[in-house]
Design a protein around this motif. Sequence first.
Motif, PDB file in Angstrom:
ATOM      1  N   GLU A  25       0.841  -1.262  -0.091  1.00  0.00           N
ATOM      2  CA  GLU A  25      -0.153  -0.034  -0.132  1.00  0.00           C
ATOM      3  C   GLU A  25       0.949   1.263   0.035  1.00  0.00           C
ATOM      4  OE1 GLU A  25      -3.533   2.202   2.692  1.00  0.00           O
ATOM      5  OE2 GLU A  25      -2.783  -0.008   3.266  1.00  0.00           O
ATOM      6  N   LYS A  26       2.063   1.298   0.893  1.00  0.00           N
ATOM      7  CA  LYS A  26       3.010   2.479   0.711  1.00  0.00           C
ATOM      8  C   LYS A  26       3.465   2.577  -0.514  1.00  0.00           C
ATOM      9  CE  LYS A  26       4.014   1.947   5.732  1.00  0.00           C
ATOM     10  NZ  LYS A  26       5.082   2.005   6.724  1.00  0.00           N
ATOM     11  N   ILE A  27       3.955   1.397  -1.014  1.00  0.00           N
ATOM     12  CA  ILE A  27       4.417   1.488  -2.323  1.00  0.00           C
ATOM     13  C   ILE A  27       3.747   2.145  -3.662  1.00  0.00           C
ATOM     14  CG2 ILE A  27       5.394   0.060  -4.145  1.00  0.00           C
ATOM     15  CD1 ILE A  27       6.626  -1.856  -2.171  1.00  0.00           C
ATOM     16  N   ASP A  28       2.428   1.717  -3.500  1.00  0.00           N
ATOM     17  CA  ASP A  28       1.349   2.139  -4.393  1.00  0.00           C
ATOM     18  C   ASP A  28       1.289   3.494  -4.255  1.00  0.00           C
ATOM     19  OD1 ASP A  28      -0.660   1.309  -6.294  1.00  0.00           O
ATOM     20  OD2 ASP A  28      -1.934   2.130  -4.956  1.00  0.00           O
ATOM     21  N   LYS A  29       1.040   4.002  -2.948  1.00  0.00           N
ATOM     22  CA  LYS A  29       0.767   5.366  -2.890  1.00  0.00           C
ATOM     23  C   LYS A  29       1.882   6.398  -3.278  1.00  0.00           C
ATOM     24  CE  LYS A  29      -0.219   8.529   0.902  1.00  0.00           C
ATOM     25  NZ  LYS A  29      -0.502   8.972   2.572  1.00  0.00           N
ATOM     26  N   VAL A  30       3.090   5.970  -2.992  1.00  0.00           N
ATOM     27  CA  VAL A  30       4.310   6.850  -3.511  1.00  0.00           C
ATOM     28  C   VAL A  30       4.265   6.735  -4.961  1.00  0.00           C
ATOM     29  CG1 VAL A  30       6.644   7.090  -3.557  1.00  0.00           C
ATOM     30  CG2 VAL A  30       5.519   6.490  -1.303  1.00  0.00           C
ATOM     31  N   ASN A  31       4.054   5.559  -5.606  1.00  0.00           N
ATOM     32  CA  ASN A  31       4.163   5.189  -6.879  1.00  0.00           C
ATOM     33  C   ASN A  31       3.282   6.051  -7.772  1.00  0.00           C
ATOM     34  OD1 ASN A  31       5.580   3.798  -9.005  1.00  0.00           O
ATOM     35  ND2 ASN A  31       3.485   2.829  -9.339  1.00  0.00           N
ATOM     36  N   ARG A  32       1.876   6.168  -7.226  1.00  0.00           N
ATOM     37  CA  ARG A  32       0.799   7.092  -7.836  1.00  0.00           C
ATOM     38  C   ARG A  32       1.202   8.406  -7.593  1.00  0.00           C
ATOM     39  NH1 ARG A  32      -3.931   4.297  -9.197  1.00  0.00           N
ATOM     40  NH2 ARG A  32      -3.720   2.223  -8.622  1.00  0.00           N
ATOM     41  N   GLU A  33       1.733   8.938  -6.788  1.00  0.00           N
ATOM     42  CA  GLU A  33       2.322  10.315  -6.626  1.00  0.00           C
ATOM     43  C   GLU A  33       3.243  10.652  -7.310  1.00  0.00           C
ATOM     44  OE1 GLU A  33       2.275  14.136  -5.219  1.00  0.00           O
ATOM     45  OE2 GLU A  33       1.106  12.789  -5.200  1.00  0.00           O
ATOM     46  N   LEU A  34       4.291   9.632  -7.756  1.00  0.00           N
ATOM     47  CA  LEU A  34       5.229   9.825  -8.769  1.00  0.00           C
ATOM     48  C   LEU A  34       4.829   9.813 -10.127  1.00  0.00           C
ATOM     49  CD1 LEU A  34       8.411   9.862  -9.499  1.00  0.00           C
ATOM     50  CD2 LEU A  34       8.655   7.410  -9.404  1.00  0.00           C
ATOM     51  N   MET A  35       3.881   9.103 -10.379  1.00  0.00           N
ATOM     52  CA  MET A  35       2.943   9.047 -11.633  1.00  0.00           C
ATOM     53  C   MET A  35       2.182  10.350 -11.973  1.00  0.00           C
ATOM     54  SD  MET A  35      -0.510   7.057 -12.850  1.00  0.00           S
ATOM     55  CE  MET A  35      -1.425   8.114 -11.722  1.00  0.00           C
ATOM     56  N   ARG A  36       1.861  11.067 -10.968  1.00  0.00           N
ATOM     57  CA  ARG A  36       0.955  12.373 -11.003  1.00  0.00           C
ATOM     58  C   ARG A  36       2.085  13.462 -11.127  1.00  0.00           C
ATOM     59  NH1 ARG A  36       0.299  16.884  -8.676  1.00  0.00           N
ATOM     60  NH2 ARG A  36       1.645  16.262  -7.015  1.00  0.00           N
ATOM     61  N   VAL A  37       3.347  13.535 -10.721  1.00  0.00           N
ATOM     62  CA  VAL A  37       4.280  14.456 -10.839  1.00  0.00           C
ATOM     63  C   VAL A  37       4.896  14.359 -12.168  1.00  0.00           C
ATOM     64  CG1 VAL A  37       6.477  15.221 -10.025  1.00  0.00           C
ATOM     65  CG2 VAL A  37       4.722  14.683  -8.451  1.00  0.00           C
ATOM     66  N   THR A  38       5.031  13.123 -12.713  1.00  0.00           N
ATOM     67  CA  THR A  38       5.708  12.715 -13.871  1.00  0.00           C
ATOM     68  C   THR A  38       4.781  13.338 -15.039  1.00  0.00           C
ATOM     69  OG1 THR A  38       6.804  10.501 -12.871  1.00  0.00           O
ATOM     70  CG2 THR A  38       6.403  10.892 -15.349  1.00  0.00           C
ATOM     71  N   LEU A  39       3.464  12.798 -14.944  1.00  0.00           N
ATOM     72  CA  LEU A  39       2.653  13.415 -16.031  1.00  0.00           C
ATOM     73  C   LEU A  39       2.639  14.866 -15.961  1.00  0.00           C
ATOM     74  CD1 LEU A  39      -0.282  10.698 -15.555  1.00  0.00           C
ATOM     75  CD2 LEU A  39       1.433  10.843 -17.295  1.00  0.00           C
ATOM     76  N   GLU A  40       2.241  15.471 -14.665  1.00  0.00           N
ATOM     77  CA  GLU A  40       2.242  16.918 -14.705  1.00  0.00           C
ATOM     78  C   GLU A  40       3.734  17.535 -15.606  1.00  0.00           C
ATOM     79  OE1 GLU A  40       3.368  20.165 -11.381  1.00  0.00           O
ATOM     80  OE2 GLU A  40       1.612  18.625 -10.767  1.00  0.00           O
ATOM     81  N   ILE A  41       4.845  16.869 -15.147  1.00  0.00           N
ATOM     82  CA  ILE A  41       6.103  17.461 -15.844  1.00  0.00           C
ATOM     83  C   ILE A  41       6.025  17.196 -17.311  1.00  0.00           C
ATOM     84  CG2 ILE A  41       8.486  17.279 -15.887  1.00  0.00           C
ATOM     85  CD1 ILE A  41       8.532  16.573 -12.675  1.00  0.00           C
ATOM     86  N   CYS A  42       5.642  16.069 -17.767  1.00  0.00           N
ATOM     87  CA  CYS A  42       5.776  15.705 -19.139  1.00  0.00           C
ATOM     88  C   CYS A  42       4.497  16.568 -19.789  1.00  0.00           C
ATOM     89  CB  CYS A  42       5.409  14.285 -19.364  1.00  0.00           C
ATOM     90  SG  CYS A  42       6.533  13.127 -18.778  1.00  0.00           S
ATOM     91  N   TYR A  43       3.246  16.853 -19.448  1.00  0.00           N
ATOM     92  CA  TYR A  43       2.506  17.611 -19.996  1.00  0.00           C
ATOM     93  C   TYR A  43       2.798  19.255 -20.152  1.00  0.00           C
ATOM     94  CZ  TYR A  43      -1.125  14.195 -20.870  1.00  0.00           C
ATOM     95  OH  TYR A  43      -1.518  12.923 -21.459  1.00  0.00           O
ATOM     96  N   ASP A  44       3.350  19.621 -19.070  1.00  0.00           N
ATOM     97  CA  ASP A  44       4.060  21.042 -19.140  1.00  0.00           C
ATOM     98  C   ASP A  44       5.138  21.024 -20.368  1.00  0.00           C
ATOM     99  OD1 ASP A  44       2.655  21.666 -16.761  1.00  0.00           O
ATOM    100  OD2 ASP A  44       4.074  21.620 -15.390  1.00  0.00           O
ATOM    101  N   LYS A  45       5.827  20.135 -20.346  1.00  0.00           N
ATOM    102  CA  LYS A  45       6.911  20.065 -21.192  1.00  0.00           C
ATOM    103  C   LYS A  45       6.255  20.304 -22.720  1.00  0.00           C
ATOM    104  CE  LYS A  45      10.993  20.159 -23.094  1.00  0.00           C
ATOM    105  NZ  LYS A  45      12.009  21.171 -22.967  1.00  0.00           N
ATOM    106  N   MET A  46       5.288  19.195 -22.958  1.00  0.00           N
ATOM    107  CA  MET A  46       4.652  19.068 -24.328  1.00  0.00           C
ATOM    108  C   MET A  46       3.926  20.457 -24.568  1.00  0.00           C
ATOM    109  SD  MET A  46       3.257  15.166 -24.526  1.00  0.00           S
ATOM    110  CE  MET A  46       2.325  15.098 -23.024  1.00  0.00           C
ATOM    111  N   ASN A  47       3.024  20.956 -23.199  1.00  0.00           N
ATOM    112  CA  ASN A  47       2.577  22.162 -23.621  1.00  0.00           C
ATOM    113  C   ASN A  47       3.530  23.398 -24.212  1.00  0.00           C
ATOM    114  OD1 ASN A  47       0.111  21.077 -23.095  1.00  0.00           O
ATOM    115  ND2 ASN A  47       0.013  21.526 -21.092  1.00  0.00           N
ATOM    116  N   ALA A  48       4.758  23.446 -23.416  1.00  0.00           N
ATOM    117  CA  ALA A  48       5.767  24.522 -23.851  1.00  0.00           C
ATOM    118  C   ALA A  48       6.053  23.971 -25.170  1.00  0.00           C
ATOM    119  CB  ALA A  48       6.764  24.278 -22.897  1.00  0.00           C
ATOM    120  N   ASN A  49       6.361  23.047 -25.633  1.00  0.00           N
ATOM    121  CA  ASN A  49       6.752  22.520 -26.892  1.00  0.00           C
ATOM    122  C   ASN A  49       5.785  23.135 -28.076  1.00  0.00           C
ATOM    123  OD1 ASN A  49       9.266  21.350 -26.042  1.00  0.00           O
ATOM    124  ND2 ASN A  49       8.595  19.454 -26.110  1.00  0.00           N
ATOM    125  N   ASP A  50       4.478  22.902 -27.605  1.00  0.00           N
ATOM    126  CA  ASP A  50       3.456  23.293 -28.328  1.00  0.00           C
ATOM    127  C   ASP A  50       3.265  24.501 -28.773  1.00  0.00           C
ATOM    128  OD1 ASP A  50       2.389  20.425 -29.096  1.00  0.00           O
ATOM    129  OD2 ASP A  50       0.822  20.719 -27.542  1.00  0.00           O
TER     130      ASP A  50
END
Length: 206
Positions: free
Chosen positions: A120-145
């Motif tokens: 449960e702890k691993i899943d919680k941290v992993n999902r937070e890492l997913m959220r931050v990863t997607l946020e950074i990637c979409y920010d980068k893609m939007n900047a590229n766009d």
Amino acid sequence: MSKSDDQFKSVLADKKIPVLTLDNKWHQLFNQSAQPDKRIKRLEDKLNDLLKKQGKANTETKEIKKLKRKLMQEIMENAQDASSGNDIAAQKIMDENKRLLDDCNKKIRGYKDELLELPEKIDKVNRELMRVTLEICYDKMNANDREIEETANWITQIRVELKKKLIRKQEMEDENHQLYSYMHDIFGADVINIFDRRNKESGNKK
């Protein structure tokens, strides 16, 4: 946390997310970044620590169970001698093995509790890492766009300017050709050749 974040969490609740730090493609997302994001680094380290704990707990549990089987075998082998009361050494071995067996059971229970909590702890941290990863990637893609759009607009503008320049170039070439043709007809080839040489020499001196 915003209402939008809550909605996304609800939608993703039943989605299985791979452990990101174990996925080589996830690491490729940030290989081009000269300066890694601090949030990513913090969550990555936290997740890896939890995975190490889980790995250690699994390994230790296997080793302790192996030791437990060995102790139980020794207890069974010494049971008859120890129960007679005549073999003091056998009784001491029996008592020590029972003590070690109790220790094994305590450690196994401890690791069992830890192994129940860790996923449960691993899943919680992993999902937070997913959220931050997607946020950074979409920010980068939007900047590229945005930059892509700016570049496309610049290219369009340059094409318009280039077309104007090409038309103007053609007009000047036609004008020069017409002027030269008229001068040739009016003054004749001999005169024009003399002035051609003079014009060329004058141009070289500049």
